[in-house]
Design a protein around this motif. Structure first.
Motif, mmCIF file in Angstrom:
data_model
loop_
_atom_site.group_PDB
_atom_site.id
_atom_site.type_symbol
_atom_site.label_atom_id
_atom_site.label_comp_id
_atom_site.label_asym_id
_atom_site.label_seq_id
_atom_site.Cartn_x
_atom_site.Cartn_y
_atom_site.Cartn_z
ATOM 1 N N ILE A 232 -3.756 -7.976 -56.568
ATOM 2 C CA ILE A 232 -3.053 -8.343 -57.799
ATOM 3 C C ILE A 232 -1.604 -8.696 -57.483
ATOM 4 O O ILE A 232 -1.045 -9.652 -58.016
ATOM 5 C CB ILE A 232 -3.168 -7.207 -58.824
ATOM 6 C CG1 ILE A 232 -4.641 -7.022 -59.163
ATOM 7 C CG2 ILE A 232 -2.372 -7.517 -60.069
ATOM 8 C CD1 ILE A 232 -4.924 -5.874 -60.067
ATOM 9 N N ALA A 236 0.404 -12.329 -57.925
ATOM 10 C CA ALA A 236 1.758 -12.546 -58.433
ATOM 11 C C ALA A 236 2.562 -13.365 -57.426
ATOM 12 O O ALA A 236 3.298 -14.288 -57.803
ATOM 13 C CB ALA A 236 2.442 -11.210 -58.717
ATOM 14 N N ILE A 273 7.021 -2.429 -59.668
ATOM 15 C CA ILE A 273 6.901 -3.593 -60.544
ATOM 16 C C ILE A 273 7.859 -4.715 -60.147
ATOM 17 O O ILE A 273 7.959 -5.729 -60.833
ATOM 18 C CB ILE A 273 7.120 -3.225 -62.026
ATOM 19 C CG1 ILE A 273 8.483 -2.589 -62.225
ATOM 20 C CG2 ILE A 273 6.035 -2.302 -62.538
ATOM 21 C CD1 ILE A 273 8.837 -2.439 -63.692
ATOM 22 N N PHE A 276 6.380 -8.158 -59.937
ATOM 23 C CA PHE A 276 5.992 -8.698 -61.243
ATOM 24 C C PHE A 276 7.216 -9.158 -62.029
ATOM 25 O O PHE A 276 7.162 -10.146 -62.759
ATOM 26 C CB PHE A 276 5.200 -7.646 -62.025
ATOM 27 C CG PHE A 276 3.971 -7.191 -61.289
ATOM 28 C CD1 PHE A 276 2.981 -8.091 -60.949
ATOM 29 C CD2 PHE A 276 3.810 -5.873 -60.918
ATOM 30 C CE1 PHE A 276 1.861 -7.688 -60.258
ATOM 31 C CE2 PHE A 276 2.685 -5.453 -60.222
ATOM 32 C CZ PHE A 276 1.708 -6.369 -59.885
ATOM 33 N N MET A 279 8.138 -12.386 -60.803
ATOM 34 C CA MET A 279 7.209 -13.373 -61.345
ATOM 35 C C MET A 279 7.630 -13.803 -62.757
ATOM 36 O O MET A 279 7.619 -14.994 -63.075
ATOM 37 C CB MET A 279 5.795 -12.801 -61.373
ATOM 38 C CG MET A 279 4.773 -13.791 -61.873
ATOM 39 S SD MET A 279 3.187 -13.025 -62.189
ATOM 40 C CE MET A 279 3.481 -12.332 -63.800
ATOM 41 N N ALA B 128 -1.284 -10.075 -63.668
ATOM 42 C CA ALA B 128 -0.098 -9.458 -63.078
ATOM 43 C C ALA B 128 0.727 -8.726 -64.145
ATOM 44 O O ALA B 128 1.210 -7.616 -63.910
ATOM 45 C CB ALA B 128 0.750 -10.519 -62.383
ATOM 46 N N LEU B 129 0.865 -9.348 -65.321
ATOM 47 C CA LEU B 129 1.635 -8.697 -66.386
ATOM 48 C C LEU B 129 0.962 -7.388 -66.803
ATOM 49 O O LEU B 129 1.626 -6.367 -67.021
ATOM 50 C CB LEU B 129 1.768 -9.633 -67.589
ATOM 51 C CG LEU B 129 2.674 -10.850 -67.387
ATOM 52 C CD1 LEU B 129 2.560 -11.803 -68.561
ATOM 53 C CD2 LEU B 129 4.115 -10.413 -67.203
ATOM 54 N N GLN B 131 -0.889 -5.551 -64.958
ATOM 55 C CA GLN B 131 -0.731 -4.579 -63.880
ATOM 56 C C GLN B 131 0.638 -3.905 -63.971
ATOM 57 O O GLN B 131 0.794 -2.733 -63.634
ATOM 58 C CB GLN B 131 -0.918 -5.275 -62.526
ATOM 59 C CG GLN B 131 -1.041 -4.336 -61.351
ATOM 60 C CD GLN B 131 -2.335 -3.551 -61.364
ATOM 61 O OE1 GLN B 131 -3.148 -3.699 -62.270
ATOM 62 N NE2 GLN B 131 -2.539 -2.719 -60.378
ATOM 63 N N MET B 132 1.616 -4.672 -64.457
ATOM 64 C CA MET B 132 2.944 -4.100 -64.657
ATOM 65 C C MET B 132 2.865 -2.964 -65.692
ATOM 66 O O MET B 132 3.459 -1.904 -65.508
ATOM 67 C CB MET B 132 3.879 -5.204 -65.152
ATOM 68 C CG MET B 132 5.317 -4.907 -65.032
ATOM 69 S SD MET B 132 6.262 -6.418 -64.921
ATOM 70 C CE MET B 132 6.404 -6.851 -66.630
ATOM 71 N N PHE B 135 1.420 0.058 -64.022
ATOM 72 C CA PHE B 135 2.382 0.804 -63.207
ATOM 73 C C PHE B 135 3.361 1.580 -64.090
ATOM 74 O O PHE B 135 3.736 2.708 -63.772
ATOM 75 C CB PHE B 135 3.144 -0.129 -62.267
ATOM 76 C CG PHE B 135 2.368 -0.485 -61.033
ATOM 77 C CD1 PHE B 135 1.848 0.511 -60.225
ATOM 78 C CD2 PHE B 135 2.148 -1.800 -60.682
ATOM 79 C CE1 PHE B 135 1.119 0.204 -59.084
ATOM 80 C CE2 PHE B 135 1.420 -2.130 -59.549
ATOM 81 C CZ PHE B 135 0.906 -1.128 -58.743
ATOM 82 N N LEU B 136 3.761 0.963 -65.205
ATOM 83 C CA LEU B 136 4.640 1.677 -66.131
ATOM 84 C C LEU B 136 3.930 2.915 -66.679
ATOM 85 O O LEU B 136 4.522 3.988 -66.790
ATOM 86 C CB LEU B 136 5.061 0.759 -67.276
ATOM 87 C CG LEU B 136 6.097 -0.305 -66.901
ATOM 88 C CD1 LEU B 136 6.367 -1.227 -68.078
ATOM 89 C CD2 LEU B 136 7.391 0.360 -66.448
ATOM 90 N N GLN B 139 4.082 5.654 -64.277
ATOM 91 C CA GLN B 139 5.399 6.250 -64.014
ATOM 92 C C GLN B 139 6.063 6.915 -65.216
ATOM 93 O O GLN B 139 6.722 7.924 -65.066
ATOM 94 C CB GLN B 139 6.336 5.171 -63.470
ATOM 95 C CG GLN B 139 6.082 4.878 -61.997
ATOM 96 C CD GLN B 139 7.038 3.860 -61.454
ATOM 97 O OE1 GLN B 139 7.811 3.262 -62.189
ATOM 98 N NE2 GLN B 139 6.985 3.659 -60.153
#
Lengths: 295, 329
Positions: A232, A236, A273, A276, A279, B128-129, B131-132, B135-136, B139
């Motif tokens: 993933i 990106a 992140i 990303f 990106m 990708a967005l 996946q962000m 990750f948030l 965390q």
């Protein structure tokens, strides 16, 4: 000790080195993705799974067949490449004329199958792979200690990227490939077997992913999930760089690795992140990607 | 526009109307009586995923945009609703509203970013967005990391209906799902829906007709995100849990599978697909077989052999026998 923005120089260099290593994996994988996309018009979601297969190929070769690290750098890519041939001939080939989205969904399914199978066979936990003896030491550069294996990973992956670039841009075979990207039917009319060429291209590129996996085995642990987390980020990277050029893929991969390393030093919580966020910025400022033209 | 709606208003629908009415009544009876025969919470899960897959279908099936990041809206809304209900102590309605509001705003932002690219790149950007967001969620402290947010209170509907009873939960979720499906049905049959189809079939031509393609894509994406959020919020309340599993890319992939397997671009297809996949997982979960492997295999078979999906194939065959020329929406 010298400090930069309150960070010891050695710590900064250490993180940059880690970033460079991550970056070389991004480069190896996005290079393969870019070539597959250029030739086959396919976004290979299974690329991460093939990377994982490479790691497991090296691990199984070591544990059950007694094949050491160096031979497995050749055996693992070959094994992964062979599976790539099967996937291309059996499945992917029939979708070239369809909407690109179907090949993306197909390779996603393949990725799930491989990941699920390996999770079933080996469990989710990571398995260690011993460092090769010749590279277990390190070099003292005076300002920092450079573990030999990490240096080797960077050299090896950059070398492979360079050779691939040379093969595609400077050799006759590469010229055929590039010609077939532009106009497959014309190249076929000249007597070149384009379908075989496509199969071999796919096999070669997933072989690259397998090579990356074998290279990563001693560094990270080998686990069924190792590819899906990486792919993933590589996507990106591909969005940021665009898939127009091979050099672009390599440069973008490396620099994003470095950016990630820097974020780890200065804003540790954002390091996951960072790619990303870059990106998002690229999408806002230069929607077609840094090196890309949209196709 | 007028041209489009003229061709899309299929004459076949009228001849079916009595059959349709009968099928509709029968389906309603089955759905209303279902909790008598089947464990209600299992049905609630199916309903949530029917809503989720139908919401994805707005972009995937009707607008032709492959979003690989819808888990962000589903799981994100689940987290917000769970937090609102448990920590802030908001009543059921407001907690769900908070989740849906979050998903809507997130959909607007992600949509605005993602529609700057097309086709495969669109899929990668959404992935990708999302996946962000994953990750948030790993965390940020309020999400509870690996544990997620557990034992979210059920609450009551309007202070009257106790949602702790799984049967009443079923009927409430059924009502929300029916509402969501009605919104989708209404949107797709409106001029807006026809414009989406035009964009899907030929974006350049739609643009040359003077349509603001980006705006329509963004509206469709935001609507889809909002309804996905509704599904996620309901799921969080019904199962008293918001967890990392809801925001992973596996979840995004699974809901694509549901839509694809049932039939993209049809109203009933995603419901068929969601029912099939959720039931399959339910029965496989005790079998010890590798579920991910089987899901992947179903994906591959579906893409290779029946791209129109279960309902899509049936409908295409039915239409082909009645009127070979009419295969439109």
């Amino acid at each position: 000790m010298t400090e930069i923005f309150g960070v010891p120089f050695a710590v900064l260099l250490g993180q940059l080195l880690l970033g460079l290593i991550n970056g070389s994996f991004y480069a190896l994988l996005s290079l393969g993705l870019a070539i597959i996309f250029g030739m086959l018009n396919v976004i290979n979601f299974a690329h991460g799974a093939f990377y994982m297969l490479g790691g497991f190929a090296a691990l199984v070769a070591f544990n059950t067949l007694g094949i050491g690290y160096w031979p497995s750098l050749i055996v693992a890519p070959l094994a992964v490449g062979l599976i790539g041939v099967v996937v291309e001939k059996l499945l992917l080939r029939h979708l070239y004329k369809m909407d690109h989205l179907y090949s993306l969904l197909l390779t996603f399914g393949v990725a799930l199958m491989l990941e699920g199978l390996f999770r079933h066979l080996f469990g989710s936990a990571g398995k260690p792979y011993p460092l090769p003896e010749a590279l277990s030491g390190g070099i003292n550069l005076g300002f920092m200690f450079l573990p030999a294996y990490r240096a080797w990973v960077i050299v090896a992956s950059l070398g492979v990227c360079l050779v691939t670039w040379y093969a595609i841009e400077r050799t006759r075979l590469g010229a055929y490939l590039r010609a077939a990207t532009e106009n497959p039917s014309l190249v076929q009319a000249f007597g070149i077997n384009v379908p075989v060429m496509l199969t071999l291209t796919y096999a070669f590129c997933v072989g690259l992913a397998g090579f990356a996996g074998a290279l990563a085995a001693p560094l990270y642990q080998v686990s069924p999930g190792m590819g899906s987390n990486l792919i993933i980020i590589v996507f990106a990277v591909v969005v940021i760089g665009g898939m127009g050029s091979i050099i672009g893929a390599v440069v973008t991969g490396l620099s994003l690795g470095l950016i990630e390393g820097l974020t780890k030093v200065f804003v540790p919580s954002a390091s996951a992140i960072a790619v990303f966020l870059v990106m998002v910025a690229v999408l806002l400022l230069r929607p077609s990607g840094l090196f890309g033209r949209e196709r | 526009m007028t041209l489009l709606s003229a061709t899309a208003a299929a004459p076949t629908t009228r001849s079916f109307s009595t059959v349709r009415l009968f099928l509709l009544v029968a389906a309603a009876a089955v759905v209303l009586a279902a909790p008598l025969a089947i464990y209600p919470l299992f049905l609630v899960k199916i309903l949530c995923f029917i809503l989720f897959a139908s919401a994805l279908n707005i972009v995937l099936g009707f607008a032709g945009l492959l979003s690989f990041g819808h888990a962000a809206f589903f799981g994100g809304a689940a987290y917000i609703t769970a937090h609102a209900a448990k920590v802030w102590g908001l009543p059921f309605e407001l907690a769900v509203l908070a989740g849906v509001g979050f998903a809507t705003v997130l959909g607007l932002v992600f949509g605005a970013l993602a529609i700057r690219r097309h086709g495969i790149y669109f899929a990668m950007v959404t992935l990708a967005l999302a996946q962000m967001v994953y990750f948030l969620a790993v965390q940020l402290p309020f999400t509870g990391g690996e544990d997620g947010i557990q034992s979210v209170p059920h609450g009551t509907l309007l202070g009257i209906v106790d949602l702790g009873k799984s049967t009443s939960m079923y009927y409430v979720v059924l009502g929300f799902t029916a509402f969501g499906l009605f919104v989708i049905w209404r949107a797709i049959r409106s001029p807006f829906g026809h414009i989406l189809a035009a964009i899907r079939e030929n974006e350049q031509r739609a643009r040359s007709l003077g349509l603001n393609v980006e705006r329509y894509k963004l509206i469709a994406f935001t609507l889809s995100a909002a309804l996905s959020g509704l599904a996620g919020s309901l799921k969080a309340i019904a199962f008293q849990l918001a967890s990392l599993a809801d925001v992973t890319w596996h979840m995004s992939g699974e809901v694509i599978l549901m839509t694809l397997l049932g039939g993209m671009g049809t109203l009933i297809g995603p419901a068929v697909g969601a029912t099939f996949v959720v039931s399959m997982e339910h029965y496989l979960s005790t079998s010890g077989l590798p579920i991910t492997f089987i899901i992947g295999t179903v994906f591959v078979i579906c893409v290779m052999l029946f791209r129109r999906g279960i309902y899509g194939e049936i409908r295409a065959r039915l239409l082909a026998t009645r009127q070979p020329s009419d295969l439109g929406d």
